[in-house]
Write an enzyme that holds these catalytic residues in place. Structure first.
Site, mmCIF file in Angstrom:
data_model
loop_
_atom_site.group_PDB
_atom_site.id
_atom_site.type_symbol
_atom_site.label_atom_id
_atom_site.label_comp_id
_atom_site.label_asym_id
_atom_site.label_seq_id
_atom_site.Cartn_x
_atom_site.Cartn_y
_atom_site.Cartn_z
ATOM 1 N N GLY A 37 -4.958 -11.522 8.663
ATOM 2 C CA GLY A 37 -5.071 -11.834 7.017
ATOM 3 C C GLY A 37 -4.370 -12.977 6.620
ATOM 4 O O GLY A 37 -3.612 -13.501 7.264
ATOM 5 N N TYR A 80 -11.355 0.114 -4.878
ATOM 6 C CA TYR A 80 -10.266 -0.749 -4.212
ATOM 7 C C TYR A 80 -8.961 -0.465 -4.879
ATOM 8 O O TYR A 80 -7.905 0.062 -4.229
ATOM 9 C CB TYR A 80 -10.649 -2.034 -4.370
ATOM 10 C CG TYR A 80 -9.627 -2.945 -3.986
ATOM 11 C CD1 TYR A 80 -9.249 -3.153 -2.590
ATOM 12 C CD2 TYR A 80 -8.799 -4.001 -4.898
ATOM 13 C CE1 TYR A 80 -7.865 -4.018 -2.376
ATOM 14 C CE2 TYR A 80 -7.842 -4.623 -4.352
ATOM 15 C CZ TYR A 80 -7.417 -4.868 -3.118
ATOM 16 O OH TYR A 80 -6.595 -5.594 -2.801
ATOM 17 N N ASP A 118 -2.678 -6.341 -8.263
ATOM 18 C CA ASP A 118 -2.835 -6.065 -9.661
ATOM 19 C C ASP A 118 -3.868 -5.208 -10.030
ATOM 20 O O ASP A 118 -4.099 -4.864 -10.959
ATOM 21 C CB ASP A 118 -3.261 -7.603 -10.382
ATOM 22 C CG ASP A 118 -4.504 -8.167 -9.823
ATOM 23 O OD1 ASP A 118 -4.386 -8.459 -8.447
ATOM 24 O OD2 ASP A 118 -5.287 -8.255 -10.392
ATOM 25 N N TYR A 156 -7.858 -3.234 3.421
ATOM 26 C CA TYR A 156 -9.316 -3.238 3.036
ATOM 27 C C TYR A 156 -9.371 -4.115 2.041
ATOM 28 O O TYR A 156 -9.169 -3.538 0.390
ATOM 29 C CB TYR A 156 -9.861 -1.787 3.123
ATOM 30 C CG TYR A 156 -11.195 -1.843 2.818
ATOM 31 C CD1 TYR A 156 -12.200 -1.418 3.931
ATOM 32 C CD2 TYR A 156 -12.067 -2.460 1.793
ATOM 33 C CE1 TYR A 156 -13.649 -1.177 3.920
ATOM 34 C CE2 TYR A 156 -13.521 -2.090 1.617
ATOM 35 C CZ TYR A 156 -14.369 -1.837 2.837
ATOM 36 O OH TYR A 156 -15.532 -1.611 2.298
ATOM 37 N N THR A 157 -9.674 -5.225 1.724
ATOM 38 C CA THR A 157 -9.756 -6.052 0.485
ATOM 39 C C THR A 157 -11.076 -6.282 -0.037
ATOM 40 O O THR A 157 -11.388 -7.100 -0.877
ATOM 41 C CB THR A 157 -9.115 -7.362 0.742
ATOM 42 O OG1 THR A 157 -9.552 -8.102 1.972
ATOM 43 C CG2 THR A 157 -7.619 -7.134 1.289
ATOM 44 N N LYS A 197 -5.646 1.320 -3.208
ATOM 45 C CA LYS A 197 -4.328 0.747 -3.020
ATOM 46 C C LYS A 197 -3.284 1.499 -3.922
ATOM 47 O O LYS A 197 -2.124 1.501 -3.313
ATOM 48 C CB LYS A 197 -4.379 -0.698 -3.896
ATOM 49 C CG LYS A 197 -5.310 -1.796 -2.989
ATOM 50 C CD LYS A 197 -4.807 -1.822 -1.519
ATOM 51 C CE LYS A 197 -3.408 -2.791 -1.523
ATOM 52 N NZ LYS A 197 -2.958 -3.156 -0.136
#
Length: 285
Positions: free
Chosen positions: A14, A124, A101, A60-61, A128
């Protein structure tokens, strides 16, 4: 002479992990060595290592894909960090976890502070936030570091996309009502190392912190600066988010108040324009 802090990094390919690998006494683990979809395996790796601190730079983005792949997103972003934090806490070593954010709902126009109420808009952000809660609940020395709009010379990101599109087209329409702070991955990596060292010396600094580049800007404004530094002539037309629909809803306000990070660790917000110049130089060499 103080011995260097031995840091174990979850993640290897990453953007932030690639930058962390530049530091001495840092060991980065890939998926074969620590499978993020197997929280127990991540916990075991930390329990058996000889590191002085743990940094979780894996996530996991794929924000849009997460809407249809909730199970994997929750495993990687919530359950695995929770297991990591528990293993680090059991050993009494610092755990630094990178968050986002996207845990906020993007309302208003004032910078979000670490203690503000969260309200993720999609899977997502929800996943997070789960990782944040698990990291905090473990009870060991920890720092949750929320950041935004990460870019580097590695992987896929907005800078590399704009650089490519700008070379192919002379006009682009780009969202202008989402505002945030672009953040160089290199600066995030440096901040994580600094924070890990500080937590080793003073666990009372544990908590949630923010770190993003300055000044805050829109995606369209960010794109204009990218084109300017690349020497590309591209006509950018501002559009609202409503004209660029995506499976996952994006927060409009991604401004982050980073003052407590500066106070606790002496880390100032980096000027992303300088970071952009460095990334473009890396890409051109």
């Amino acid at each position: 002479m103080t011995a260097p802090l031995r840091i174990l990094v979850l993640g290897k390919t990453g953007q932030v992990a690639s930058e962390l690998a530049r530091f001495g006494s840092v060991t980065c683990l890939n998926r074969d060595q620590a499978d993020l979809t197997d929280p127990g395996a991540c916990e075991a790796v930390i329990a058996e290592c000889d590191a002085d601190a743990i940094i979780n730079a894996a996530a996991y983005t794929a924000v849009d894909r997460a809407e249809e792949d909730r199970e994997t997103a929750m495993l990687v972003n919530a359950m695995a960090p929770t297991a990591m934090a528990a293993a680090a806490a059991a050993r009494g070593i610092p755990f630094v976890h990178i968050s986002t954010d996207y845990v906020f709902d993007g309302s208003g126009n004032t910078p979000w502070q670490p203690h503000d109420a969260t309200g993720p808009l999609g899977v997502y952000g929800t996943s997070k936030l789960g990782g944040e809660k698990g990291g905090t609940a473990a009870g060991g020395p920890h720092a949750i570091l929320r950041t935004s709009w990460v870019f580097s010379a590695h992987g896929a990101n907005f800078v590399k996309t704009m650089r490519r599109l700008g070379a192919e087209r002379d006009a682009l329409t780009i969202v202008a009502d989402q505002i945030g702070g672009p953040t160089p991955a290199r600066d995030i990596a440096a901040a994580c190392v600094t924070i890990a060292r500080a937590l080793k010396d003073d666990p009372s600094k544990s908590g949630i912190y923010h770190f993003s580049g300055a000044p805050d800007i829109s995606w369209a404004g960010f794109a204009r600066e990218i084109f300017a530094q690349c020497g590309l002539s591209v006509d950018v037309t501002d559009i609202p988010t409503s004209q660029y629909p995506t499976p996952a809803e994006r927060p409009l306000n991604s401004r982050l108040d980073c003052s407590t990070t500066t106070t606790a660790f002496g880390i100032a917000r980096p000027d992303w324009r300088a970071g952009l110049a460095q990334v473009l130089n890396d890409l051109n060499t």
